[in-house]
Design a protein around this motif. Structure first.
Motif, mmCIF file in Angstrom:
data_model
loop_
_atom_site.group_PDB
_atom_site.id
_atom_site.type_symbol
_atom_site.label_atom_id
_atom_site.label_comp_id
_atom_site.label_asym_id
_atom_site.label_seq_id
_atom_site.Cartn_x
_atom_site.Cartn_y
_atom_site.Cartn_z
ATOM 1 N N LEU A 37 0.827 -1.207 0.000
ATOM 2 C CA LEU A 37 0.000 0.000 0.000
ATOM 3 C C LEU A 37 0.861 1.257 0.000
ATOM 4 O O LEU A 37 0.532 2.248 -0.657
ATOM 5 C CB LEU A 37 -0.926 -0.008 1.217
ATOM 6 N N THR A 38 1.978 1.199 0.711
ATOM 7 C CA THR A 38 2.894 2.342 0.723
ATOM 8 C C THR A 38 3.452 2.583 -0.674
ATOM 9 O O THR A 38 3.556 3.721 -1.136
ATOM 10 C CB THR A 38 4.041 2.097 1.724
ATOM 11 N N GLU A 39 3.796 1.495 -1.360
ATOM 12 C CA GLU A 39 4.283 1.610 -2.740
ATOM 13 C C GLU A 39 3.196 2.171 -3.655
ATOM 14 O O GLU A 39 3.473 2.944 -4.573
ATOM 15 C CB GLU A 39 4.745 0.248 -3.241
ATOM 16 N N ALA A 40 1.950 1.800 -3.379
ATOM 17 C CA ALA A 40 0.835 2.264 -4.212
ATOM 18 C C ALA A 40 0.595 3.767 -4.077
ATOM 19 O O ALA A 40 -0.083 4.365 -4.914
ATOM 20 C CB ALA A 40 -0.441 1.506 -3.848
ATOM 21 N N LEU A 41 1.170 4.387 -3.058
ATOM 22 C CA LEU A 41 1.066 5.843 -2.928
ATOM 23 C C LEU A 41 1.759 6.559 -4.085
ATOM 24 O O LEU A 41 1.475 7.726 -4.362
ATOM 25 C CB LEU A 41 1.687 6.309 -1.600
ATOM 26 N N SER A 42 2.665 5.843 -4.753
ATOM 27 C CA SER A 42 3.385 6.418 -5.894
ATOM 28 C C SER A 42 2.753 6.046 -7.224
ATOM 29 O O SER A 42 3.318 6.339 -8.283
ATOM 30 C CB SER A 42 4.851 5.951 -5.863
ATOM 31 N N ASP A 43 1.622 5.392 -7.174
ATOM 32 C CA ASP A 43 0.932 5.028 -8.408
ATOM 33 C C ASP A 43 0.578 6.295 -9.200
ATOM 34 O O ASP A 43 0.233 7.321 -8.606
ATOM 35 C CB ASP A 43 -0.348 4.250 -8.091
ATOM 36 N N PRO A 44 0.665 6.234 -10.529
ATOM 37 C CA PRO A 44 0.347 7.432 -11.324
ATOM 38 C C PRO A 44 -1.111 7.863 -11.274
ATOM 39 O O PRO A 44 -1.427 8.994 -11.628
ATOM 40 C CB PRO A 44 0.748 7.018 -12.747
ATOM 41 N N ASP A 45 -1.987 6.973 -10.823
ATOM 42 C CA ASP A 45 -3.408 7.326 -10.802
ATOM 43 C C ASP A 45 -3.837 7.815 -9.416
ATOM 44 O O ASP A 45 -3.663 7.098 -8.422
ATOM 45 C CB ASP A 45 -4.253 6.117 -11.207
ATOM 46 N N PRO A 46 -4.407 9.008 -9.318
ATOM 47 C CA PRO A 46 -4.844 9.558 -8.016
ATOM 48 C C PRO A 46 -5.864 8.677 -7.302
ATOM 49 O O PRO A 46 -5.905 8.650 -6.070
ATOM 50 C CB PRO A 46 -5.461 10.911 -8.391
ATOM 51 N N LEU A 47 -6.693 7.965 -8.059
ATOM 52 C CA LEU A 47 -7.694 7.085 -7.454
ATOM 53 C C LEU A 47 -7.012 6.007 -6.614
ATOM 54 O O LEU A 47 -7.438 5.712 -5.488
ATOM 55 C CB LEU A 47 -8.550 6.437 -8.553
ATOM 56 N N VAL A 48 -5.946 5.441 -7.151
ATOM 57 C CA VAL A 48 -5.195 4.406 -6.435
ATOM 58 C C VAL A 48 -4.475 5.014 -5.238
ATOM 59 O O VAL A 48 -4.461 4.446 -4.145
ATOM 60 C CB VAL A 48 -4.188 3.709 -7.383
ATOM 61 N N GLN A 49 -3.874 6.173 -5.440
ATOM 62 C CA GLN A 49 -3.166 6.851 -4.346
ATOM 63 C C GLN A 49 -4.085 7.095 -3.151
ATOM 64 O O GLN A 49 -3.733 6.798 -2.005
ATOM 65 C CB GLN A 49 -2.606 8.185 -4.838
ATOM 66 N N ARG A 50 -5.263 7.648 -3.420
ATOM 67 C CA ARG A 50 -6.184 7.974 -2.330
ATOM 68 C C ARG A 50 -6.678 6.720 -1.615
ATOM 69 O O ARG A 50 -6.808 6.705 -0.385
ATOM 70 C CB ARG A 50 -7.364 8.796 -2.862
#
Length: 204
Positions: A151-164
């Motif tokens: 989940l911490t890695e997913a904070l860097s995902d290019p999509d804001p939906l995934v980040q949030r």
């Protein structure tokens, strides 16, 4: 919703089509009876989107009831078998809308057995922001501490939906080892992103 109607409904389903078939599948799903599982599974790839959604929601109800009946350890052969089939569809199924319903349902189910499948759905190679976000949300609902790094890695995902979704999941889990990454995330010119991160740090 009486389970007594299940055999009759299954018999009617074998001869039904169109709107009648949708009505029967909906009724079967609302019973949350395990005997309806195969009929509901068979409708997941139906050409009719309403049928697909009805069957997916029905399977979630069957799983929730099955887990309740199986007890905390989920030690029921029928329940575990159905869960395996649902997890496989989440990973490999053809219908995105069905996968979304099932993944969201796994969060409601509260069974940690689903965590590994959900972690796999966060991987960037899967590249479906809606599914990734749903997986993150479910992991948060499951309080999956072993998914904190993902989940911490997913904070860097290019999509804001995934980040949030990943950020909200980390707050739900409340694991402190994600704090350094959140602090780094404050170094942004994006006001909304910075506010979300500050709110998350306060909540953790």
């Amino acid at each position: 919703r009486s389970v007594k109607a299940v055999p009759v409904l299954l018999e009617l389903l074998s001869r039904a089509s169109g709107g009648m078939r949708r009505t029967i599948l909906n009724a079967l799903g609302k019973t949350a009876d395990g005997r309806a599982s195969e009929a509901l599974l068979s409708g997941l790839d139906d050409a009719d989107r309403v049928v697909r959604s009805t069957c997916a929601n029905g399977l979630v109800r069957v799983l929730v009831k099955g887990k309740q009946e199986a007890g905390d350890d989920g030690n029921s052969k029928a329940y575990r078998s159905l869960l395996e089939k649902v997890l496989k569809y989440c990973r490999e199924g053809d219908s995105k809308d069905v996968r979304l319903v099932l993944v969201r349902g796994l969060g409601r189910l509260g069974d940690p057995y689903a965590v590994e499948t959900l972690r796999g759905m966060l991987l960037p190679m899967r590249r479906d922001p809606a599914l990734q976000a749903a997986a993150a949300t479910a992991l948060g609902a499951l309080k999956a501490r072993n998914a904190v790094d993902d989940l911490t890695e997913a904070l860097s995902d290019p999509d804001p939906l995934v980040q949030r979704a990943a950020l909200r999941a980390l707050v739900s889990i409340g694991e402190l080892r994600c704090v350094p990454t959140l602090i780094e995330r404050l170094a942004t010119d994006e006001v909304v992103r910075r506010k979300e991160t500050v709110k998350a740090l306060r909540a953790i």
